[in-house]
Design a protein around this motif. Sequence first.
Motif, short mmCIF file in Angstrom:
data_model
loop_
_atom_site.label_atom_id
_atom_site.label_comp_id
_atom_site.label_asym_id
_atom_site.label_seq_id
_atom_site.Cartn_x
_atom_site.Cartn_y
_atom_site.Cartn_z
N VAL A 32 0.85 -1.20 0.00
CA VAL A 32 0.00 0.00 0.00
C VAL A 32 0.88 1.24 0.00
N TRP A 33 1.95 1.25 0.79
CA TRP A 33 2.84 2.41 0.79
C TRP A 33 3.50 2.59 -0.58
N ILE A 34 3.94 1.51 -1.21
CA ILE A 34 4.56 1.62 -2.54
C ILE A 34 3.58 2.25 -3.52
N VAL A 35 2.34 1.79 -3.51
CA VAL A 35 1.32 2.35 -4.41
C VAL A 35 1.07 3.81 -4.09
N MET A 36 0.96 4.15 -2.80
CA MET A 36 0.76 5.55 -2.42
C MET A 36 1.92 6.41 -2.90
N TYR A 37 3.13 5.91 -2.78
CA TYR A 37 4.30 6.66 -3.24
C TYR A 37 4.23 6.88 -4.75
N LEU A 38 3.94 5.81 -5.48
CA LEU A 38 3.90 5.92 -6.95
C LEU A 38 2.78 6.84 -7.43
N LEU A 39 1.70 6.91 -6.65
CA LEU A 39 0.59 7.80 -7.01
C LEU A 39 0.76 9.20 -6.43
N TRP A 50 0.98 7.26 8.26
CA TRP A 50 1.01 6.00 9.01
C TRP A 50 1.57 4.87 8.15
N PHE A 51 1.07 4.76 6.91
CA PHE A 51 1.56 3.71 6.03
C PHE A 51 3.04 3.88 5.74
N HIS A 52 3.48 5.12 5.54
CA HIS A 52 4.90 5.38 5.29
C HIS A 52 5.75 4.96 6.49
N ASP A 53 5.34 5.38 7.68
CA ASP A 53 6.10 5.05 8.88
C ASP A 53 6.14 3.54 9.12
N ALA A 54 4.99 2.88 8.96
CA ALA A 54 4.93 1.43 9.18
C ALA A 54 5.79 0.69 8.14
N ALA A 55 5.67 1.08 6.88
CA ALA A 55 6.45 0.42 5.83
C ALA A 55 7.94 0.68 6.01
N THR A 56 8.31 1.88 6.43
CA THR A 56 9.72 2.19 6.65
C THR A 56 10.26 1.35 7.80
N TRP A 57 9.48 1.19 8.86
CA TRP A 57 9.92 0.37 9.98
C TRP A 57 10.04 -1.10 9.57
N LEU A 58 9.06 -1.60 8.82
CA LEU A 58 9.07 -3.00 8.41
C LEU A 58 10.19 -3.32 7.42
N SER A 59 10.56 -2.36 6.60
CA SER A 59 11.56 -2.64 5.57
C SER A 59 12.87 -1.90 5.80
N GLY A 60 13.08 -1.45 7.00
CA GLY A 60 14.33 -0.75 7.31
C GLY A 60 15.57 -1.56 7.00
N LEU A 73 12.34 3.71 -8.40
CA LEU A 73 12.83 2.34 -8.47
C LEU A 73 13.43 1.92 -7.13
N GLN A 74 14.10 2.85 -6.46
CA GLN A 74 14.64 2.59 -5.13
C GLN A 74 13.52 2.24 -4.16
N VAL A 75 12.42 2.97 -4.22
CA VAL A 75 11.28 2.71 -3.33
C VAL A 75 10.64 1.35 -3.66
N VAL A 76 10.40 1.08 -4.91
CA VAL A 76 9.75 -0.17 -5.30
C VAL A 76 10.60 -1.38 -4.91
N VAL A 77 11.88 -1.34 -5.23
CA VAL A 77 12.75 -2.48 -4.92
C VAL A 77 13.06 -2.54 -3.42
N GLY A 78 13.40 -1.41 -2.85
CA GLY A 78 13.77 -1.39 -1.43
C GLY A 78 12.66 -1.88 -0.52
N TYR A 79 11.47 -1.40 -0.74
CA TYR A 79 10.33 -1.85 0.06
C TYR A 79 9.80 -3.20 -0.43
N GLY A 80 9.85 -3.41 -1.75
CA GLY A 80 9.31 -4.64 -2.33
C GLY A 80 10.05 -5.89 -1.88
N VAL A 81 11.36 -5.79 -1.72
CA VAL A 81 12.13 -6.94 -1.24
C VAL A 81 11.62 -7.38 0.13
N ALA A 82 11.36 -6.44 1.01
CA ALA A 82 10.86 -6.77 2.34
C ALA A 82 9.50 -7.45 2.24
#
Length: 100
Positions: A32-39, A50-60, A73-82
Amino acid sequence: MTAHHRVRSRGRGTAARLIALAADVLALVIVVWIVMYLLDANRSNAVVEWFHDAATWLSGWSYDLFTFSREWLQVVVGYGVAAVVYLLIGHALARVLTRR
């Protein structure tokens, strides 16, 4: 099959479903955070924040694993790997629990 064995294997099945569900929810928050970022969602909105903070914590642990010159691309891959790792580990663990 004894009644005790049926209850114990039913408990494992419930635990396996809960683990898989937890993995799905964690991955969903990240996606959801990746989609929000892309949009280009409004970052000052509380829900987006909230989604940004949660996703950042989960994929730190995975965000800087790979570096790209393009920010999206950094956001999609960096968060997507997690997200993928949470899904793979969560569902593998659930599968192991149901096979025992």
